[in-house]
Write an enzyme that holds these catalytic residues in place. Sequence first.
Site, PDB file in Angstrom:
ATOM      1  N   HIS A 250      -2.818   1.337   6.833  1.00  0.00           N
ATOM      2  CA  HIS A 250      -3.068   1.358   5.396  1.00  0.00           C
ATOM      3  C   HIS A 250      -2.758   2.763   4.907  1.00  0.00           C
ATOM      4  CE1 HIS A 250      -4.512   0.447   1.475  1.00  0.00           C
ATOM      5  NE2 HIS A 250      -5.551   1.253   1.559  1.00  0.00           N
TER       6      HIS A 250
ATOM      7  N   CYS B 187       0.803  -1.228   0.000  1.00  0.00           N
ATOM      8  CA  CYS B 187       0.000   0.000   0.000  1.00  0.00           C
ATOM      9  C   CYS B 187       0.831   1.271   0.000  1.00  0.00           C
ATOM     10  CB  CYS B 187      -0.980  -0.011   1.168  1.00  0.00           C
ATOM     11  SG  CYS B 187      -0.218  -0.014   2.817  1.00  0.00           S
TER      12      CYS B 187
ATOM     13  N   ASP C  76     -17.428  -0.520  12.853  1.00  0.00           N
ATOM     14  CA  ASP C  76     -17.412  -1.173  14.157  1.00  0.00           C
ATOM     15  C   ASP C  76     -16.794  -2.557  14.021  1.00  0.00           C
ATOM     16  OD1 ASP C  76     -18.701   0.981  15.227  1.00  0.00           O
ATOM     17  OD2 ASP C  76     -20.682   0.035  15.283  1.00  0.00           O
TER      18      ASP C  76
ATOM     19  N   ASP D  86      -7.199   5.989  -3.528  1.00  0.00           N
ATOM     20  CA  ASP D  86      -6.475   4.821  -3.018  1.00  0.00           C
ATOM     21  C   ASP D  86      -6.172   3.854  -4.163  1.00  0.00           C
ATOM     22  OD1 ASP D  86      -5.432   2.696  -1.673  1.00  0.00           O
ATOM     23  OD2 ASP D  86      -7.134   2.392  -0.326  1.00  0.00           O
TER      24      ASP D  86
END
Length: 727
Positions: A342, A284, A407, A365
Amino acid sequence: MEATPQTGPTRSRRRLKLVNFEIQENHISHETQGLSDKHLVVRRGKPFKVTLLFDGRMWNPKAERLALQVLLGEMSAKMLVRFSDKWSDPHSWSARIYPGNIGHRVVTIHVCAPVLSSVARYQLLVHIAGAHEQSSYVAGTFVLLCNPWLKEDPVYMPLDVQRQEYVKSDYGVIYMGTDVNFSQRPWSFGQYEPGVLEACLQLLQVSPQHLGNSHKDYVLRADPAYLSRIICAMVNSSDDMGLVEGRWKGNYKDGVKPTEWSGSADILHRWMASKGNPVRYGQCWVFASVLCTVMRVLGIPSRVVTVFNAAHDGDGNLITEEFYSSTGEKLGLSKDSIWNFHVWVECWMRRSDIGAGFNGWQVVDPTPQEKSAGIYRCGPCPVVAIQRRCLDTPYDTAFVYASVDADIVRMIVRSGKVVGKKVDTKWVGRLIFTKSIGSDVPEDLTDSYKRKKNQTHRVGVPVCLSSRSVVSFPPEEVCRSSRSATSRSSIQVCRLASCDVPGPAEEDASSLDVTLTVAGEPIVGKSINLTVTVTNPTNSTRLLREHLNAQLKEFNCSPGKSFWEGHQDVCIQPFEDLTRHHSIHPSKYEPFLAGDDILKVAVVIKDLKTEERVLAIQEFNISSPKINIQVEGGDSIQVKKEHTATVSFTNELNKTLNGAVLAVEGYGLLRGKQEARLTVLHPGETIEKKVTIMASTPGTKLLSASFSHSSSPSVISRSFHKVSIIT
């Protein structure tokens, strides 16, 4: 540049001898110094200067018309050269001769591209037409970029310090590791290295969009959102002739291990030399850093951003699930994943396609995770849309939102039953960092992505009303909520057996509170010290069983097999805070280290009477021993002047290292890799390598050094050192 007569029936004898693109002056005026020594590079919406030198009879302004023409694929714009010191329509090509800009045989023309011109390399023609003859000449080519200095440009950035950092700077910092003890790695964006501009333009030329319909692609290149979407897809090689091929595990011998890259220029040069074959390998931070380089070259302000504890929401339900054994070992039962860190890019632009409310920083991204409109890419997604939870905003906002704000539902599984559960609303996106302007200190962007969550029922998942992040549920309640709120994998686990474990007695209904912390900075060769704290908020004495488990993991993967465990029964008194200390000796984890590892430690506390279980976890990286790098005379060196750099590593471990290798590299500073070797490196001894460095171009370069030894499966230490090159 010598003007070339254009062939055709209108060609007459040559009268235009030379076209001077005034490269040095234009590059200074347009803030493009160093991007190319071959091409004129200018920014849209701002005039640039072109000087024509005539041979023989001079151009006669009273009897002949002088016109310029720009060509881009099938698009063409012709502009009559006018005498004026004013500019009218900013949306049309125009050419002006200022008063006093005509000499005996020289004419200086100022050309201005529309503020919404396409980013590309253009061809320039010169036409002279009189009553009896016409002449046309090919003047040459120039490159047109976005203009963050111009208010009317969609990429306009108001402050000069921001433009210097996010457009002109060729140096960055990537934050890695965990939010507990993150590390930083410098990166050389390298936009001023020879050939980098050409490689960035070539990326656009070989995109599927351009190859499929070049005219449509050229038209759309005026929009920075379109440009970012194209480049995002082209940086990875999943769908096209992209730059970098990704690999996250296994063998890297047929390429370069992702951790060994320190700059973008080497990657871009290798891609150009291979004629479009992808460079191996990236992860990444490599994808993001290369994307940042390309966007800065094209004139779009960009910065590299790290999200710690980034979620990959595989099923799009904004919930990430994790499964653990009853002794704290993480199980590979979920399609969702949490990356310790990331890295993506934020690009600055106005979003005319969705409205002014979504202007500003946009997430782009390039790491190939999920497809967007059938292609591996993500964004541009407005950061403000993530914060406001406008999940239908283009592009890919729901996926990015989950990355920073999903979550986590953590379930404890025993014999096919869900026997414990907690919901953590704070783990994902715990820290979001970028390099500060003018400093290597991280700037915290977390609040720009995330609002404080209301302690309410979120997307069907029970959330504790307390402010603590560790939440436990009685087993029978876990099973009911799992069926209604979680995805298929947890439902299947829940159905393996009935949830018939008795719940806690009424007087013991309050959960235990459990925390797990790491003392100090874990360093290779030193013991890891852990502290477990258990709080009993009830008025009953409770007999507990403590299970501890440690696993190694890569930053983007589930942990491997456990390498250390601990079990013990303890008693906790009513309203007592019980503190337990544990230590993991280096001999327990060193045999499993594979370089750039992260440790995952979990504790499960079980109430032996009620069988209630509470889970707490901690993840952290182990710091490597330091490599010392010093440049003689300081870290600023002159172009084309030799300097000596000394690289050294001291064995601070309590054991002898056999087959020690200290390697030094530096793209733009040093040719190839240079090494020092020692058969044996005793504790306290030092291995050293002196190298001669020299840079041919200004900017920021990086020296990188690595240390390994024969008893380790990989490099155990890696360091980078920033060197500023001045003229």
